[in-house]
Design a protein around this motif. Structure first.
Motif, PDB file in Angstrom:
ATOM      1  N   PRO A 135       0.961  -1.009  -0.365  1.00  0.00           N
ATOM      2  CA  PRO A 135      -0.047   0.015   0.006  1.00  0.00           C
ATOM      3  C   PRO A 135       0.746   1.370  -0.099  1.00  0.00           C
ATOM      4  N   THR A 185      -3.343  -7.817  -1.367  1.00  0.00           N
ATOM      5  CA  THR A 185      -4.370  -8.911  -1.070  1.00  0.00           C
ATOM      6  C   THR A 185      -3.751 -10.639  -1.548  1.00  0.00           C
ATOM      7  N   SER A 204     -12.086  -5.899  -1.648  1.00  0.00           N
ATOM      8  CA  SER A 204     -10.699  -6.149  -1.181  1.00  0.00           C
ATOM      9  C   SER A 204     -10.770  -7.533  -0.266  1.00  0.00           C
ATOM     10  N   VAL A 237      -3.663  -2.889  -3.887  1.00  0.00           N
ATOM     11  CA  VAL A 237      -4.285  -3.568  -2.967  1.00  0.00           C
ATOM     12  C   VAL A 237      -4.712  -4.903  -3.966  1.00  0.00           C
TER      13      VAL A 237
END
Length: 395
Positions: free
Chosen positions: A58, A332, A206, A327
């Protein structure tokens, strides 16, 4: 032609980077065999690759939203390769974790900026992002074959050879960045209009990708060992299972892009996750060679939504496409590695099959989350406008 060339080169470069994500899982059986690691200790290597990547992803996404950093593509590619190349040179577990973590940081730095560049090169198209994602899937698929060819007939001391894809990938980034930096003759680029961020939908998306990450990384970490147990200790069976798990992603990504052109992305993703519930069940509980078709089906099911989730995230956060790409394409994906040590501890306590059984619930949770997601309307990119007359005269 220029657009197709850029996407093709980016896809090959993506393959060169994601080889190193796949290589971590592919190296696990060799660490277990050569250094007598337990399941929990071996899964700590996956954790090392994922932990710093999860933190860094991030950060790099936010940075690329603020500044364009195309130089990250070749630099991060090299960093990912060097870390894996050094991972087998020392018998020290601590140094192995450090080198794998360095590779994870390189992979983390690559994905947000590469997703931004791919969206720019593909002009926001679903098929272009699918082909870009396909490159990464092919890299995953090639990783166990490459690791087996390099390490399988020698030892972990041969890991420096694994730096070669990074050198190729870094070299391929250069012409792409030059093409994108050079505007078409007689035109000037303008920014695509940005819509309103839908943060709530992005959070749900997400979470869905996190559950996908847990099942995929969990399987990729232990499926070689699981297949070996099913096939009376056959190392070849483990390599084949991992190869199928990664290769099916190539089919899934292209199929996902094609289906999204006919149906909406949310609906296609829901179908894929529902299919994955049955497929993962077969992988874990089917006897003997019967597991292999389920491995391929699981891979397709988990990868059909993969590229669609990238463009969905960018459409939910149109003002922060770097963060969205970081993300959905990176953070993820790496989160699943944080769960691997828990699966390893459980496998050491009971059995590997029992430890993998909870993974069946993960695609079901993703399916439930996708049922609550809307299909966003992507902002239409503005057409290129003629350059000022003075600029044409200067040219």
């Amino acid at each position: 032609m220029r657009r197709n060339t850029s996407i093709s080169l980016l896809a090959v470069g993506h393959a060169c980077v994601d080889i190193y994500q796949g290589a971590v899982a592919a190296l696990i059986p060799f660490f277990v065999a050569e250094r007598d690691y337990t399941y929990a200790v071996a899964s700590g290597i996956v954790l090392a690759a994922s932990l710093l990547s999860s933190v860094a992803q991030p950060v790099f996404g936010a940075l690329t939203d603020r500044w364009a950093m195309p130089w990250l593509l070749p630099v991060s590619t090299l960093l990912g390769g060097v870390g894996i190349a050094l991972s087998g040179l020392s018998g020290s577990y601590g140094l192995t974790l450090i080198f794998v973590a360095v590779s994870g940081i390189g992979v983390a730095a690559y994905h947000p900026e590469s997703a931004r560049v791919a969206r720019l090169a593909g002009e926001g198209g679903h098929s272009a992002m699918a082909w870009f994602s396909l490159g990464g899937n092919i890299g995953f698929a090639l990783a166990p074959l490459m690791v087996s060819a390099v390490i399988g007939h020698g030892s972990l001391r041969w890991t420096p050879v694994l730096v070669l894809p990074a050198l190729v990938g870094a070299a391929l980034c250069v012409p792409v960045l030059r093409m994108l930096a050079r505007p078409e003759a007689g035109t000037s680029r303008t920014e695509a209009p940005r819509g309103t961020d839908d943060v709530a939908s992005f959070v749900k998306l997400s979470l869905a990708v996190v559950f996908r990450s847990i099942v995929f990384i969990g399987l990729s970490t232990f499926i070689s060992l699981h297949a070996q147990q099913r096939m009376q200790g056959s190392a070849t069976a483990g390599t084949i299972a991992l190869f199928l798990l990664f290769l099916g992603g190539a089919v899934g990504s292209v199929l996902g892009g094609a289906l999204a052109n006919r149906y909406d992305r949310v609906r296609v993703s829901r179908w894929a996750y529902l299919l994955s519930v049955a497929a993962v069940t077969g992988v874990i509980h089917a006897p003997g060679p019967a597991m292999f078709p389920f491995v391929a089906l699981t891979s397709v099911g988990l990868y059909v939504p993969f590229s669609l989730q990238i463009t969905l995230g960018q459409d939910y956060l149109p003002s922060r496409v770097g963060t969205a790409g970081g993300v959905t394409l990176g953070l993820t994906v790496s989160v699943g590695g944080l769960v691997s040590p828990l699966l390893g501890h459980l496998a050491d306590s009971v059995s590997l099959e029992t430890a993998l059984t909870p993974l069946i619930a993960m695609p079901a949770l993703s399916w439930l989350l996708f049922r609550a997601l809307p299909e966003p309307t992507a902002p239409e990119p503005r057409a290129a406008v003629p350059a000022p007359a003075s600029a044409r005269q200067d040219a």
